[in-house]
Scaffold this motif. Structure first.
Motif, PDB file in Angstrom:
ATOM      1  N   HIS A  62      -2.240  -1.256  -2.111  1.00  0.00           N
ATOM      2  CA  HIS A  62      -0.715  -0.306  -2.005  1.00  0.00           C
ATOM      3  C   HIS A  62      -1.794   1.158  -2.622  1.00  0.00           C
ATOM      4  N   LEU A  66      -3.286   4.287  -0.037  1.00  0.00           N
ATOM      5  CA  LEU A  66      -2.526   6.082  -0.428  1.00  0.00           C
ATOM      6  C   LEU A  66      -3.993   7.141  -0.953  1.00  0.00           C
ATOM      7  N   ASP A  67      -5.247   5.848  -1.818  1.00  0.00           N
ATOM      8  CA  ASP A  67      -6.138   6.659  -1.728  1.00  0.00           C
ATOM      9  C   ASP A  67      -6.732   7.001   0.001  1.00  0.00           C
ATOM     10  N   TRP A  69      -4.584   7.997   2.311  1.00  0.00           N
ATOM     11  CA  TRP A  69      -3.960   8.906   3.171  1.00  0.00           C
ATOM     12  C   TRP A  69      -4.142  10.025   2.395  1.00  0.00           C
ATOM     13  N   ARG A  70      -4.418  10.175   0.983  1.00  0.00           N
ATOM     14  CA  ARG A  70      -5.078  11.452   0.928  1.00  0.00           C
ATOM     15  C   ARG A  70      -5.723  12.453   1.544  1.00  0.00           C
ATOM     16  N   LEU A  93       3.035  10.195   0.241  1.00  0.00           N
ATOM     17  CA  LEU A  93       4.575   9.380  -0.582  1.00  0.00           C
ATOM     18  C   LEU A  93       5.377   9.992  -1.047  1.00  0.00           C
ATOM     19  N   CYS A  97       7.596   6.616   1.688  1.00  0.00           N
ATOM     20  CA  CYS A  97       7.680   5.604   0.020  1.00  0.00           C
ATOM     21  C   CYS A  97       8.728   5.494  -0.612  1.00  0.00           C
ATOM     22  N   CYS A 108       8.308   1.448  -9.012  1.00  0.00           N
ATOM     23  CA  CYS A 108       7.307   1.844  -9.589  1.00  0.00           C
ATOM     24  C   CYS A 108       6.799   0.882 -10.376  1.00  0.00           C
ATOM     25  N   CYS A 121      -0.810   9.444  -9.275  1.00  0.00           N
ATOM     26  CA  CYS A 121      -0.107   9.679  -8.369  1.00  0.00           C
ATOM     27  C   CYS A 121       0.825  10.773  -8.488  1.00  0.00           C
ATOM     28  N   HIS A 125       2.322  14.458  -7.448  1.00  0.00           N
ATOM     29  CA  HIS A 125       4.344  14.465  -6.569  1.00  0.00           C
ATOM     30  C   HIS A 125       5.025  14.089  -7.754  1.00  0.00           C
TER      31      HIS A 125
END
Length: 137
Positions: A62, A66-67, A69-70, A93, A97, A108, A121, A125
């Motif tokens: 994951h 996420l990296d 996606w960023r 995120l 998510c 998490c 993260c 966020h």
């Protein structure tokens, strides 16, 4: 007995004692690993029955997802992710998510604490963006 033989025995005995002491923590802890935490899914996550990727892939990768996606969102302004089954998701995120996994402490944090991982993260966020939006209204 010659002196050299006597010294050789001390060296071997010293090495054996050193190896025993150095490996003791490993031998002592065999089979005593803490069990992986059980994650609590929200009702929405249970209803969806499927995440962006399979559960196995999400557990293992994951952070890489996420990296990616960023990088896609920030560098290419691409916000659409299509998984291997052809389903589209918004790369977010906070909104994708955390929409299903809204309880950060029960989802998490449990795994991150178990693995002694401190993700960055949450530097950018917020934990629950919808609660923050509702508080503003």
């Amino acid at each position: 007995m010659p002196r050299q033989m006597y010294d050789k025995g001390k060296i071997v005995a010293g090495l054996v004692i050193f190896v025993i002491i150095a490996t003791f923590p490993f031998w002592y802890n065999i089979g005593k690993a803490a069990p992986a935490p059980e994650l609590k899914l929200t009702d929405k996550a249970k209803a969806e029955k499927e995440c962006v990727m399979s559960v196995t892939d999400m557990k293992a990768g994951h952070m890489q997802l996420l990296d990616e996606w960023r990088d896609e969102v920030v560098r290419s302004a691409n916000r659409l992710y299509v998984n291997s089954k052809g389903k589209s998701f918004n790369m977010s995120l906070s909104n994708t998510c955390l929409d299903c996994h809204s309880n950060k402490a029960d989802f998490c944090d449990k795994c991150h604490d178990y693995a002694s991982v401190r993700p960055y993260c949450w530097d950018c966020h917020i934990d629950n963006p919808k609660a923050t939006e509702e508080a503003k209204e």
